[in-house]
Design a protein around this motif. Structure first.
Motif, mmCIF file in Angstrom:
data_model
loop_
_atom_site.group_PDB
_atom_site.id
_atom_site.type_symbol
_atom_site.label_atom_id
_atom_site.label_comp_id
_atom_site.label_asym_id
_atom_site.label_seq_id
_atom_site.Cartn_x
_atom_site.Cartn_y
_atom_site.Cartn_z
ATOM 1 N N GLY A 1 0.813 -1.217 0.000
ATOM 2 C CA GLY A 1 0.000 0.000 0.000
ATOM 3 C C GLY A 1 0.845 1.265 0.000
ATOM 4 N N ILE A 2 1.900 1.259 0.786
ATOM 5 C CA ILE A 2 2.792 2.422 0.827
ATOM 6 C C ILE A 2 3.485 2.597 -0.520
ATOM 7 C CG2 ILE A 2 4.933 3.290 1.852
ATOM 8 C CD1 ILE A 2 3.947 2.120 4.526
ATOM 9 N N GLY A 3 3.862 1.490 -1.157
ATOM 10 C CA GLY A 3 4.494 1.575 -2.482
ATOM 11 C C GLY A 3 3.567 2.178 -3.520
ATOM 12 N N ARG A 4 2.322 1.751 -3.525
ATOM 13 C CA ARG A 4 1.341 2.316 -4.467
ATOM 14 C C ARG A 4 1.109 3.799 -4.174
ATOM 15 N NH1 ARG A 4 -0.380 -0.095 -9.014
ATOM 16 N NH2 ARG A 4 -2.095 1.327 -8.726
ATOM 17 N N SER A 5 1.034 4.141 -2.899
ATOM 18 C CA SER A 5 0.852 5.540 -2.514
ATOM 19 C C SER A 5 2.057 6.380 -2.944
ATOM 20 C CB SER A 5 0.641 5.625 -1.001
ATOM 21 O OG SER A 5 0.506 6.949 -0.588
ATOM 22 N N THR B 1 5.063 10.334 -6.368
ATOM 23 C CA THR B 1 6.144 10.559 -7.332
ATOM 24 C C THR B 1 5.607 11.162 -8.622
ATOM 25 O OG1 THR B 1 7.375 8.709 -6.393
ATOM 26 C CG2 THR B 1 8.014 9.425 -8.594
ATOM 27 N N ARG B 2 4.457 10.686 -9.076
ATOM 28 C CA ARG B 2 3.862 11.231 -10.306
ATOM 29 C C ARG B 2 3.557 12.713 -10.131
ATOM 30 N NH1 ARG B 2 -2.007 10.595 -12.927
ATOM 31 N NH2 ARG B 2 -1.491 11.525 -14.936
ATOM 32 N N VAL B 3 2.986 13.089 -8.996
ATOM 33 C CA VAL B 3 2.691 14.501 -8.750
ATOM 34 C C VAL B 3 3.982 15.317 -8.755
ATOM 35 C CG1 VAL B 3 1.846 16.147 -7.012
ATOM 36 C CG2 VAL B 3 0.520 14.093 -7.536
ATOM 37 N N GLY B 4 5.012 14.814 -8.117
ATOM 38 C CA GLY B 4 6.285 15.523 -8.076
ATOM 39 C C GLY B 4 6.906 15.716 -9.454
ATOM 40 N N LEU B 5 6.878 14.667 -10.269
ATOM 41 C CA LEU B 5 7.457 14.769 -11.610
ATOM 42 C C LEU B 5 6.655 15.708 -12.504
ATOM 43 C CD1 LEU B 5 8.574 11.091 -12.262
ATOM 44 C CD2 LEU B 5 10.042 13.098 -12.007
ATOM 45 N N ALA C 1 -5.989 12.093 -7.784
ATOM 46 C CA ALA C 1 -5.774 10.655 -7.585
ATOM 47 C C ALA C 1 -4.975 10.415 -6.309
ATOM 48 C CB ALA C 1 -5.056 10.053 -8.783
ATOM 49 N N GLN C 2 -3.967 11.237 -6.079
ATOM 50 C CA GLN C 2 -3.167 11.078 -4.860
ATOM 51 C C GLN C 2 -4.022 11.323 -3.619
ATOM 52 O OE1 GLN C 2 -0.065 13.958 -4.277
ATOM 53 N NE2 GLN C 2 0.973 12.718 -2.750
ATOM 54 N N ARG C 3 -4.818 12.365 -3.654
ATOM 55 C CA ARG C 3 -5.661 12.701 -2.503
ATOM 56 C C ARG C 3 -6.685 11.594 -2.237
ATOM 57 N NH1 ARG C 3 -10.345 14.902 -2.678
ATOM 58 N NH2 ARG C 3 -10.092 15.759 -4.753
ATOM 59 N N GLU C 4 -7.284 11.069 -3.302
ATOM 60 C CA GLU C 4 -8.340 10.078 -3.151
ATOM 61 C C GLU C 4 -7.812 8.674 -2.861
ATOM 62 O OE1 GLU C 4 -10.491 10.236 -6.804
ATOM 63 O OE2 GLU C 4 -11.387 12.188 -6.363
#
Length: 158
Positions: A17-21, A26-30, A134-137
């Motif tokens: 779960g932490i890996g998926r999160s 990472t996507r948001v950061g990039l 997506a990150q928030r949800e």
């Protein structure tokens, strides 16, 4: 032995779960870095009049740093930049956005490049908004699912 197995099963679920999160984070950061790169290029292209390879080397973006390390960077800076984006970005539509962005650099005059950058920035903002949502949800959801999967596996094995 059962206690150790239980802890390992639940831990494996939490780690998944932490890996998926982390992937969402990472996507948001990039995408944030991509938007900053586009904004920086929008300023630099008309005012610095430096060649594209020099601009890429001068940038602090992870995409540009990765591209500058490519063996064929000097002969094809746009190709090296597109390759860097393909390696760093994991989502296919983000890769396509970056490929289109890299293909338009240096392909036309200053005004043409600025128009291309504005278009790519608008698309990048849409991708960034989607990624943040997506990150928030989903961030807490993935961690919770990992815990539940671990607990479920533990219950099945007992």
């Amino acid at each position: 032995m059962r206690l150790a197995g239980s802890v390992l099963l639940i831990s494996a679920g939490v780690i998944w779960g932490i890996g998926r999160s982390w992937e969402l984070h990472t996507r948001v950061g990039l995408l944030t870095q991509l938007e900053a790169l586009m904004q920086w290029l929008t300023t630099e292209i008309p005012y610095s009049a430096r060649p594209l390879p020099e601009l890429i080397r001068a940038s602090n973006s992870p995409f540009c740093r990765e591209a500058a390390e490519e063996p064929g960077f000097c002969t094809d800076p746009c190709g090296a930049l597109a390759g860097a984006g393909a390696r760093l970005l994991r989502v296919q539509k983000d890769r396509e956005l970056f490929r289109d962005f890299a293909a338009g650099l240096g392909a036309s005059g200053t005004e043409g490049q600025l128009g291309h950058l504005r278009l790519c920035m608008a698309r990048a903002r849409q991708h960034l908004t989607e990624a943040r949502e997506a990150q928030r949800e989903r961030s807490r959801l993935y961690i919770g699912l990992g815990v539940l999967f671990g607990l479920g596996a533990w219950v099945l094995l007992i």
